[in-house]
Design a protein around this motif. Sequence first.
Motif, PDB file in Angstrom:
ATOM      1  N   MET A 158      78.909  59.416  68.531  1.00  0.00           N
ATOM      2  CA  MET A 158      77.643  58.526  68.849  1.00  0.00           C
ATOM      3  C   MET A 158      76.504  58.431  68.781  1.00  0.00           C
ATOM      4  O   MET A 158      76.268  59.065  67.777  1.00  0.00           O
ATOM      5  N   LYS A 159      75.894  57.332  68.184  1.00  0.00           N
ATOM      6  CA  LYS A 159      74.443  56.678  68.049  1.00  0.00           C
ATOM      7  C   LYS A 159      73.097  57.511  69.199  1.00  0.00           C
ATOM      8  O   LYS A 159      73.413  56.387  70.952  1.00  0.00           O
ATOM      9  N   ILE A 160      72.520  58.193  69.374  1.00  0.00           N
ATOM     10  CA  ILE A 160      71.998  58.746  70.157  1.00  0.00           C
ATOM     11  C   ILE A 160      70.568  58.656  69.577  1.00  0.00           C
ATOM     12  O   ILE A 160      69.970  58.947  68.866  1.00  0.00           O
ATOM     13  N   LEU A 161      69.762  57.794  70.254  1.00  0.00           N
ATOM     14  CA  LEU A 161      68.662  57.016  70.275  1.00  0.00           C
ATOM     15  C   LEU A 161      67.941  58.131  71.221  1.00  0.00           C
ATOM     16  O   LEU A 161      67.525  57.594  72.400  1.00  0.00           O
ATOM     17  N   LEU A 162      66.474  58.507  70.388  1.00  0.00           N
ATOM     18  CA  LEU A 162      65.146  59.332  71.963  1.00  0.00           C
ATOM     19  C   LEU A 162      63.974  58.607  71.513  1.00  0.00           C
ATOM     20  O   LEU A 162      63.728  58.196  70.245  1.00  0.00           O
ATOM     21  N   CYS A 163      63.190  58.852  72.391  1.00  0.00           N
ATOM     22  CA  CYS A 163      62.219  57.504  72.784  1.00  0.00           C
ATOM     23  C   CYS A 163      60.811  58.029  73.226  1.00  0.00           C
ATOM     24  O   CYS A 163      61.427  58.803  74.549  1.00  0.00           O
ATOM     25  N   CYS A 164      60.451  57.638  72.759  1.00  0.00           N
ATOM     26  CA  CYS A 164      58.684  58.182  73.113  1.00  0.00           C
ATOM     27  C   CYS A 164      57.890  57.449  72.641  1.00  0.00           C
ATOM     28  O   CYS A 164      57.539  56.620  72.565  1.00  0.00           O
ATOM     29  N   ALA A 165      56.710  58.034  72.926  1.00  0.00           N
ATOM     30  CA  ALA A 165      55.165  57.128  73.056  1.00  0.00           C
ATOM     31  C   ALA A 165      55.084  57.456  71.266  1.00  0.00           C
ATOM     32  O   ALA A 165      54.611  56.619  71.051  1.00  0.00           O
ATOM     33  N   GLY A 166      54.839  58.696  70.357  1.00  0.00           N
ATOM     34  CA  GLY A 166      55.244  58.134  69.270  1.00  0.00           C
ATOM     35  C   GLY A 166      56.056  58.932  68.120  1.00  0.00           C
ATOM     36  O   GLY A 166      56.419  58.963  67.351  1.00  0.00           O
ATOM     37  N   GLY A 167      57.234  59.715  68.738  1.00  0.00           N
ATOM     38  CA  GLY A 167      58.115  59.958  68.364  1.00  0.00           C
ATOM     39  C   GLY A 167      58.121  61.020  67.415  1.00  0.00           C
ATOM     40  O   GLY A 167      59.086  61.980  66.891  1.00  0.00           O
ATOM     41  N   PHE A 168      57.022  62.272  67.801  1.00  0.00           N
ATOM     42  CA  PHE A 168      56.928  63.274  66.655  1.00  0.00           C
ATOM     43  C   PHE A 168      57.537  64.732  67.636  1.00  0.00           C
ATOM     44  O   PHE A 168      58.149  65.167  67.377  1.00  0.00           O
ATOM     45  N   SER A 169      57.042  64.385  69.255  1.00  0.00           N
ATOM     46  CA  SER A 169      57.980  65.698  69.924  1.00  0.00           C
ATOM     47  C   SER A 169      58.915  65.469  70.267  1.00  0.00           C
ATOM     48  O   SER A 169      59.902  66.373  70.220  1.00  0.00           O
ATOM     49  N   THR A 170      59.097  64.444  70.496  1.00  0.00           N
ATOM     50  CA  THR A 170      61.234  63.773  70.540  1.00  0.00           C
ATOM     51  C   THR A 170      61.828  64.353  69.367  1.00  0.00           C
ATOM     52  O   THR A 170      62.307  64.802  69.711  1.00  0.00           O
ATOM     53  N   ILE A 222      62.274  57.827  67.987  1.00  0.00           N
ATOM     54  CA  ILE A 222      61.271  56.333  67.621  1.00  0.00           C
ATOM     55  C   ILE A 222      60.830  56.384  68.501  1.00  0.00           C
ATOM     56  O   ILE A 222      60.347  57.090  69.292  1.00  0.00           O
ATOM     57  N   PRO A 223      59.351  55.699  68.482  1.00  0.00           N
ATOM     58  CA  PRO A 223      58.449  55.362  69.148  1.00  0.00           C
ATOM     59  C   PRO A 223      59.079  54.601  70.227  1.00  0.00           C
ATOM     60  O   PRO A 223      59.671  53.410  69.780  1.00  0.00           O
ATOM     61  N   VAL A 224      58.730  54.255  71.207  1.00  0.00           N
ATOM     62  CA  VAL A 224      59.122  53.601  72.455  1.00  0.00           C
ATOM     63  C   VAL A 224      58.793  51.690  71.673  1.00  0.00           C
ATOM     64  O   VAL A 224      59.929  51.086  71.621  1.00  0.00           O
ATOM     65  N   ASP A 225      57.480  51.263  70.919  1.00  0.00           N
ATOM     66  CA  ASP A 225      57.484  50.985  70.017  1.00  0.00           C
ATOM     67  C   ASP A 225      58.632  49.803  69.647  1.00  0.00           C
ATOM     68  O   ASP A 225      58.700  48.498  69.336  1.00  0.00           O
ATOM     69  N   LEU A 226      58.887  50.578  69.074  1.00  0.00           N
ATOM     70  CA  LEU A 226      60.704  49.905  68.014  1.00  0.00           C
ATOM     71  C   LEU A 226      61.037  50.579  68.658  1.00  0.00           C
ATOM     72  O   LEU A 226      62.282  49.298  67.812  1.00  0.00           O
ATOM     73  N   LEU A 227      61.585  50.443  69.680  1.00  0.00           N
ATOM     74  CA  LEU A 227      63.067  50.441  71.003  1.00  0.00           C
ATOM     75  C   LEU A 227      63.750  49.086  70.446  1.00  0.00           C
ATOM     76  O   LEU A 227      64.817  48.604  70.535  1.00  0.00           O
ATOM     77  N   GLN A 228      63.323  47.414  70.625  1.00  0.00           N
ATOM     78  CA  GLN A 228      63.745  46.423  70.392  1.00  0.00           C
ATOM     79  C   GLN A 228      64.488  46.324  69.259  1.00  0.00           C
ATOM     80  O   GLN A 228      65.303  45.892  68.677  1.00  0.00           O
ATOM     81  N   SER A 229      63.627  46.375  67.597  1.00  0.00           N
ATOM     82  CA  SER A 229      64.757  46.540  66.083  1.00  0.00           C
ATOM     83  C   SER A 229      65.662  47.838  66.404  1.00  0.00           C
ATOM     84  O   SER A 229      66.413  47.686  65.262  1.00  0.00           O
ATOM     85  N   GLU A 230      65.562  48.509  67.142  1.00  0.00           N
ATOM     86  CA  GLU A 230      66.587  49.809  66.793  1.00  0.00           C
ATOM     87  C   GLU A 230      67.971  50.068  68.051  1.00  0.00           C
ATOM     88  O   GLU A 230      68.641  50.547  68.200  1.00  0.00           O
ATOM     89  N   VAL A 231      67.574  49.339  69.309  1.00  0.00           N
ATOM     90  CA  VAL A 231      68.513  49.704  69.670  1.00  0.00           C
ATOM     91  C   VAL A 231      70.085  48.817  69.542  1.00  0.00           C
ATOM     92  O   VAL A 231      71.231  49.877  71.001  1.00  0.00           O
ATOM     93  N   GLU A 232      70.381  48.692  68.229  1.00  0.00           N
ATOM     94  CA  GLU A 232      72.102  47.630  68.465  1.00  0.00           C
ATOM     95  C   GLU A 232      72.636  49.055  68.313  1.00  0.00           C
ATOM     96  O   GLU A 232      72.185  49.886  67.483  1.00  0.00           O
ATOM     97  N   ASP A 233      73.741  49.158  68.349  1.00  0.00           N
ATOM     98  CA  ASP A 233      74.963  49.632  68.468  1.00  0.00           C
ATOM     99  C   ASP A 233      73.842  50.919  68.219  1.00  0.00           C
ATOM    100  O   ASP A 233      75.005  52.775  68.240  1.00  0.00           O
ATOM    101  N   THR A 234      73.763  51.392  69.635  1.00  0.00           N
ATOM    102  CA  THR A 234      72.879  51.966  70.367  1.00  0.00           C
ATOM    103  C   THR A 234      74.063  52.757  71.455  1.00  0.00           C
ATOM    104  O   THR A 234      74.336  51.940  72.573  1.00  0.00           O
TER     105      THR A 234
END
Length: 110
Positions: free
Chosen positions: A1-13, A40-52
């Motif tokens: 299972m691929k779990i993507l965590l998304c926040c403002a900058g990716g640091f605390s996440t 990842i930061p939310v700005d990268l979501l589009q490029s990382e969403v596949e296979d999530t």
Amino acid sequence: MKILLCCAGGFSTTMLMDSMKRVVKNSKKLDENTFTFKAIPVDLLQSEVEDTDALVIGPQIAHKLDAIKPIIEPYHIPYVIVDKDTYGKMDGATVMKMVFIAQKKAQMNK
């Protein structure tokens, strides 16, 4: 299972992601080899969403849900929004439970 965590900058996440990894690793029921996590930061979501398989949204970007949904809906990706208390505690166990519940709901709605 691929779990993507998304926040403002990716640091605390990343800290929350590490907590979730520990939960999986210490579990007698879960096989850590079947999980991948990425923060990842939310700005990268589009490029990382596949296979999530599931998206975890940090409370600091919950207000961006209207922009996030059009990105994940074509892929039928279940998502959870972590509340501030759970996020502040970096409670990986609770977040993993939320992810599993979201996954089950998504499977039931197929």
